[in-house]
Design an enzyme around this catalytic site. Structure first.
Site, short mmCIF file in Angstrom:
data_model
loop_
_atom_site.label_atom_id
_atom_site.label_comp_id
_atom_site.label_asym_id
_atom_site.label_seq_id
_atom_site.Cartn_x
_atom_site.Cartn_y
_atom_site.Cartn_z
N HIS A 195 0.44 -1.42 -0.05
CA HIS A 195 -0.46 -0.59 0.29
C HIS A 195 0.79 1.00 0.47
CE1 HIS A 195 -3.81 -2.80 0.91
NE2 HIS A 195 -3.31 -2.94 2.08
N SER A 208 14.65 20.64 -16.55
CA SER A 208 13.73 21.29 -16.43
C SER A 208 13.53 22.58 -16.98
CB SER A 208 12.84 21.84 -14.97
OG SER A 208 12.10 22.61 -15.00
#
Length: 431
Positions: free
Chosen positions: A141, A262
């Site tokens: 999870h 970026s």
């Protein structure tokens, strides 16, 4: 497929020049087979084999008028062959050429894809062996569970890719069938012996039964096998993306000199390769659905499948070929941060050993319900107070009444979790 995602060798397989070459292979093989069986003159077959050729631009020019690509192709071939061209395509239908050549192309593409699978297997195995006992936290999870090793993570992926290889091998076998059975597949104008000889020359098998086409369940299996391979590549990519998150940073894609992450933020190192894999996997999976939709056609045939396959044939094989080589590089050059793995393993201050305390209490005679309550009570204090789990367990009188300090200390040992790693590796790698 756009050039950005096309490796040269696989791209060359699907260009117009090679596609028409595949058609010509079928037509020439059929003529040679018919000559061998005495259906057409041997001299004519020899002349056809020597002279048969085509020009892509000329075919496209003729197609503008005929609105039929195979007729345009045959017309252009006849311009090279001359009078003996009357024997070309004798007793055949367009699908005899299209489906048999498509099977040949898909087989060739599949063989290239298997080379890419082997490259990926080698990259995964290298990481598995190198990090066989590199400890890290296992997650369920997305939450810390119990210790594993990075090598075990790689072993699981290796085993899955091996299954993909078997599926693709089987899919290649399934797709490697041709037909020269004529309109509606009855062999009315060309005997089955011609089909058998043609398929043998092309390294294919004759379809036991066909209509006017090879049945598309074969193609559905092939493109589904590629889609499952894409799912596995996506799985690898998602794992890398998660491990590269700033808060995790246990592994990251290699960032080459001069690379930029970026246009706005100079500090960025983004998992762009893995994200690329996840995106392209969606296309390959979608194409498998299209292949399944092609199975149900009208009666002995329609051509609703044709337009689909002109897209998904090249695109899926080109993409999987590209993805396999790129993900092999991502895995092979993966930067593994062992120190961060160990740091994250200890992040929850020993909670990862909770099950061992539970089991030890049960073995000491405590009911599972009571043992679970004892351990959970201390575990929740780690979550809520940030305390150290082992310290809490050692200080807990209820647990101490059943487990000695020495027994508790022994439980908080990573080696306990890794005692069967060798067995798992023997199962997966055979070594």
């Amino acid at each position: 497929m756009i050039k950005r995602y096309t490796r040269e060798e696989m791209g060359a397989l699907w260009n117009d020049e090679n596609r028409f070459k595949a058609w010509l292979k079928v037509e020439v093989a059929a003529c040679e087979a018919m000559a061998e069986l005495g259906i057409i003159p041997k001299e004519a077959a020899k002349n056809i084999a020597e002279k048969a050729d085509f020009n892509v631009e000329r075919i496209l020019e003729i197609e503008k008028e005929t609105k039929h690509d195979v007729i345009a192709f045959l017309t252009n071939v006849a311009e090279y062959v001359g009078p003996d061209s009357r024997f070309v395509h004798k007793g055949m239908t367009s699908s005899d050429v299209l489906d048999t050549s498509f099977a040949w192309l898909l087989k060739k593409a599949g063989e290239m894809i298997l080379e890419g699978v082997d490259k990926l297997l080698a990259a995964i195995k290298k990481q598995a062996m190198e990090h066989k006992f590199t400890p890290m936290v296992g997650r369920s999870h997305g939450i810390h569970a119990e210790p594993i090793t990075f090598g075990l993570k790689m072993a699981v992926l290796y085993d899955e890719v091996k299954r993909n290889r078997v599926r693709i091998e089987h899919a290649i076998e399934t797709i490697s069938y041709g037909q020269v059975s004529g309109a509606v597949g009855t062999f009315a104008n060309t005997p089955p012996e011609v089909e058998a000889l043609v398929c043998k020359k092309l390294g294919l098998k004759p379809a036991p039964a066909s209509t006017q086409i090879i049945q598309r369940d074969r193609h559905a299996e092939y493109f589904s096998a590629l889609a499952i391979m894409a799912c596995t590549i996506d799985k690898i990519a998602v794992e890398i993306r998660h491990l590269q998150r700033t808060e995790v940073l246990e592994a990251q894609e290699y960032f080459s000199k001069g690379q930029k992450g970026s246009s706005a933020m100079p500090h960025k190192r983004n998992p762009i390769g893995s994200e690329n894999m996840s995106g392209l996997a969606r296309v390959v999976r979608a194409n498998a659905i299209a292949a399944m939709e092609n199975v149900a056609l009208w009666h002995e045939r329609d051509i609703s499948h044709s337009s689909v396959e002109r897209v998904i044939g090249p695109d899926s094989t080109i993409l999987i070929d590209y993805m396999l080589h790129r993900v092999s590089g991502l895995v092979g050059n993966l930067v593994v941060n062992k120190d961060r793995m160990l740091e994250n393993l200890n992040l929850m201050k020993g909670l990862i050993f909770s099950q061992q305390i539970l089991l030890a209490l049960a073995e000491a005679g405590v009911s599972r319900e009571d043992a679970y309550k004892m351990v959970q009570t201390q575990a929740m204090r780690v979550w809520d107070e940030g305390a150290d789990f082992k310290t809490l367990v050692l200080a807990c009188p209820n647990i101490g009444a059943h487990l000695s300090k020495e027994a508790i200390e022994e439980i908080f040992d990573l080696d306990y979790h890794f005692k069967h790693v060798d067995t798992i590796f023997q199962r997966v790698f055979g070594e």
